[in-house]
Design an enzyme around this catalytic site. Sequence first.
Site, PDB file in Angstrom:
ATOM      1  N   HIS A  61      95.775  57.697  72.223  1.00 64.89           N
ATOM      2  CA  HIS A  61      94.371  57.937  71.468  1.00 64.89           C
ATOM      3  C   HIS A  61      93.515  56.505  71.665  1.00 64.89           C
ATOM      4  O   HIS A  61      92.666  56.198  70.760  1.00 64.89           O
ATOM      5  CB  HIS A  61      94.527  58.134  69.797  1.00 64.89           C
ATOM      6  CG  HIS A  61      95.002  59.473  69.663  1.00 64.89           C
ATOM      7  ND1 HIS A  61      95.660  59.858  68.406  1.00 64.89           N
ATOM      8  CD2 HIS A  61      95.189  60.619  70.559  1.00 64.89           C
ATOM      9  CE1 HIS A  61      96.095  61.326  68.432  1.00 64.89           C
ATOM     10  NE2 HIS A  61      96.003  61.450  69.796  1.00 64.89           N
ATOM     11  N   PHE A  86      96.934  58.640  57.930  1.00 62.32           N
ATOM     12  CA  PHE A  86      95.957  59.623  57.656  1.00 62.32           C
ATOM     13  C   PHE A  86      96.466  60.474  56.401  1.00 62.32           C
ATOM     14  O   PHE A  86      95.415  60.908  55.825  1.00 62.32           O
ATOM     15  CB  PHE A  86      95.745  60.257  59.003  1.00 62.32           C
ATOM     16  CG  PHE A  86      94.633  59.851  59.830  1.00 62.32           C
ATOM     17  CD1 PHE A  86      94.198  58.471  59.369  1.00 62.32           C
ATOM     18  CD2 PHE A  86      94.153  60.295  60.928  1.00 62.32           C
ATOM     19  CE1 PHE A  86      93.497  57.832  60.429  1.00 62.32           C
ATOM     20  CE2 PHE A  86      93.437  59.795  62.019  1.00 62.32           C
ATOM     21  CZ  PHE A  86      93.161  58.265  61.626  1.00 62.32           C
ATOM     22  N   ARG A  87      97.528  61.039  56.629  1.00 58.66           N
ATOM     23  CA  ARG A  87      97.776  62.443  55.648  1.00 58.66           C
ATOM     24  C   ARG A  87      98.782  62.144  54.559  1.00 58.66           C
ATOM     25  O   ARG A  87      98.689  62.934  53.706  1.00 58.66           O
ATOM     26  CB  ARG A  87      98.305  63.482  56.640  1.00 58.66           C
ATOM     27  CG  ARG A  87      97.296  64.037  57.526  1.00 58.66           C
ATOM     28  CD  ARG A  87      97.652  64.961  58.609  1.00 58.66           C
ATOM     29  NE  ARG A  87      96.644  65.310  59.445  1.00 58.66           N
ATOM     30  CZ  ARG A  87      96.190  64.362  60.536  1.00 58.66           C
ATOM     31  NH1 ARG A  87      96.894  63.565  61.064  1.00 58.66           N
ATOM     32  NH2 ARG A  87      95.395  64.971  61.328  1.00 58.66           N
ATOM     33  N   THR A 142     102.656  52.006  58.853  1.00 63.18           N
ATOM     34  CA  THR A 142     102.054  51.825  57.258  1.00 63.18           C
ATOM     35  C   THR A 142     102.868  50.401  57.003  1.00 63.18           C
ATOM     36  O   THR A 142     102.410  49.936  55.779  1.00 63.18           O
ATOM     37  CB  THR A 142     102.761  52.982  56.571  1.00 63.18           C
ATOM     38  OG1 THR A 142     104.042  53.128  56.738  1.00 63.18           O
ATOM     39  CG2 THR A 142     101.818  54.057  56.897  1.00 63.18           C
TER      40      THR A 142
HETATM   41  P1  NAD Z   1      99.795  61.112  59.961  1.00 63.96           P
HETATM   42  O1  NAD Z   1      99.156  60.313  59.022  1.00 63.96           O
HETATM   43  O2  NAD Z   1      99.096  62.451  60.173  1.00 63.96           O
HETATM   44  O3  NAD Z   1     101.429  61.272  59.584  1.00 63.96           O
HETATM   45  C1  NAD Z   1     102.093  59.950  59.328  1.00 63.96           C
HETATM   46  C2  NAD Z   1     103.290  60.483  58.955  1.00 63.96           C
HETATM   47  O4  NAD Z   1     104.118  58.954  58.863  1.00 63.96           O
HETATM   48  C3  NAD Z   1     103.780  61.042  57.541  1.00 63.96           C
HETATM   49  O5  NAD Z   1     104.396  62.219  57.753  1.00 63.96           O
HETATM   50  C4  NAD Z   1     104.407  60.132  56.689  1.00 63.96           C
HETATM   51  O6  NAD Z   1     105.330  60.730  55.970  1.00 63.96           O
HETATM   52  C5  NAD Z   1     105.060  59.446  57.871  1.00 63.96           C
HETATM   53  N1  NAD Z   1     105.031  57.792  57.419  1.00 63.96           N
HETATM   54  C6  NAD Z   1     104.582  57.044  56.545  1.00 63.96           C
HETATM   55  N2  NAD Z   1     104.905  55.817  56.325  1.00 63.96           N
HETATM   56  C7  NAD Z   1     106.362  55.829  56.914  1.00 63.96           C
HETATM   57  C8  NAD Z   1     107.301  55.140  57.278  1.00 63.96           C
HETATM   58  N3  NAD Z   1     107.242  53.830  56.928  1.00 63.96           N
HETATM   59  N4  NAD Z   1     108.436  55.249  57.981  1.00 63.96           N
HETATM   60  C9  NAD Z   1     108.547  56.876  58.617  1.00 63.96           C
HETATM   61  N5  NAD Z   1     107.538  57.643  58.514  1.00 63.96           N
HETATM   62  C10 NAD Z   1     106.253  57.301  57.781  1.00 63.96           C
HETATM   63  O7  NAD Z   1      99.611  60.389  61.260  1.00 63.96           O
HETATM   64  P2  NAD Z   1      99.799  60.671  62.740  1.00 63.96           P
HETATM   65  O8  NAD Z   1     100.737  61.841  62.863  1.00 63.96           O
HETATM   66  O9  NAD Z   1      99.995  59.726  63.690  1.00 63.96           O
HETATM   67  O10 NAD Z   1      98.208  61.411  62.915  1.00 63.96           O
HETATM   68  C11 NAD Z   1      97.649  61.330  64.303  1.00 63.96           C
HETATM   69  C12 NAD Z   1      96.308  60.437  63.982  1.00 63.96           C
HETATM   70  O11 NAD Z   1      96.418  59.219  63.007  1.00 63.96           O
HETATM   71  C13 NAD Z   1      96.290  59.904  65.179  1.00 63.96           C
HETATM   72  O12 NAD Z   1      95.097  60.336  65.681  1.00 63.96           O
HETATM   73  C14 NAD Z   1      96.021  58.257  65.229  1.00 63.96           C
HETATM   74  O13 NAD Z   1      95.084  57.976  66.140  1.00 63.96           O
HETATM   75  C15 NAD Z   1      95.674  58.130  63.604  1.00 63.96           C
HETATM   76  N6  NAD Z   1      95.853  56.886  63.046  1.00 63.96           N
HETATM   77  C16 NAD Z   1      96.344  55.638  63.353  1.00 63.96           C
HETATM   78  C17 NAD Z   1      96.535  54.547  62.864  1.00 63.96           C
HETATM   79  C18 NAD Z   1      97.038  53.393  63.397  1.00 63.96           C
HETATM   80  O14 NAD Z   1      96.812  53.228  64.377  1.00 63.96           O
HETATM   81  N7  NAD Z   1      97.957  52.558  62.731  1.00 63.96           N
HETATM   82  C19 NAD Z   1      96.527  54.754  61.423  1.00 63.96           C
HETATM   83  C20 NAD Z   1      95.771  55.960  60.878  1.00 63.96           C
HETATM   84  C21 NAD Z   1      95.743  56.791  61.531  1.00 63.96           C
END
Ligand code: NAD
Length: 253
Positions: free
Chosen positions: A122, A35-36, A28
């Site tokens: 993934h 995602f969430r 991020t």
């Molecule tokens: P998720 O969105 O479910 O969870 C992300 C978590 O990261 C949240 O709980 C949030 O509080 C935390 N977070 C956000 N910014 C943060 C930071 N700077 N430091 C620490 N924590 C932080 O994501 P997930 O658990 O990876 O969900 C899985 C799915 O998301 C996977 O299937 C993945 O492929 C996909 N995804 C990938 C990307 C990417 O490649 N960058 C982006 C979006 C989603």
Amino acid sequence: MKDLRSVFQSFVHQADHITVLTGAGMSTESGIPDFRSAGGIWAEDMSRMEAMSRSYFEQYPKRFWPKFKGLFQMKASGNHEPNKGHLYLAELEKQGKSIEIFTQNIDGLHKKAGSRYVYELHGSIQTGTCPKCQTKYDLSHLLKEDVPRCTRINEKGTECGFIVKTDVVLFGDMVHHLDTLFQTIEKTDLLLVIGTSLEVAPVNLVPQEAHYIQGLNKALVNLEPTAYDDLFDLVIHEKIGELVSDMKRKEGT
Ligand code: NAD
């Protein structure tokens, strides 16, 4: 927070071999939404999950691609840069630690940061494969047309023409490298879980498995609490970038 950071520092310091599990929160701070979280990709519209499934691709490949490209900001996907968190892990490897990174992310940023042992659970947004003849395509081919097709010339001298499938693991596809992940946590000194809500199976089995491994330190760095916080020896709810900046300050690097 200060004490937790000191524990984190000593966990990292003591470990020769570190297994890292990362999620969207790792990226991020590189400008890629997770995602969430509020404002994350799924938070806006849950029906997007259905469109990102293998069955949707198989039924409606022409509709799949524009949705997929929009959702993952595919055009911009080559422009993102690793952030402090990715660079910190790459730096630990340069210092001589053995770092194996299992990432749920598809953005390729751990590799771009210089980490050498990266397992993309993934898959990757950077490539796609023809479901018929298995020819691989890079990002530039995937971006050339709205719906990318296989351009390989077959034995009959005609183009294969099949719609290429992204190498991202879709809902309904098999996750990669799972056996390696579970084998690796058996032999590691520190399990470091960063930036994942741990809501996606089977990755959320990792803390449950690790819980029973004796002598393994387990640390979670995530902005928000997860359902598995209790299974870790150390839980830090803050941004990974802030934590590693403090680590670097402490080490005077
Ligand atoms: P998720 O969105 O479910 O969870 C992300 C978590 O990261 C949240 O709980 C949030 O509080 C935390 N977070 C956000 N910014 C943060 C930071 N700077 N430091 C620490 N924590 C932080 O994501 P997930 O658990 O990876 O969900 C899985 C799915 O998301 C996977 O299937 C993945 O492929 C996909 N995804 C990938 C990307 C990417 O490649 N960058 C982006 C979006 C989603």
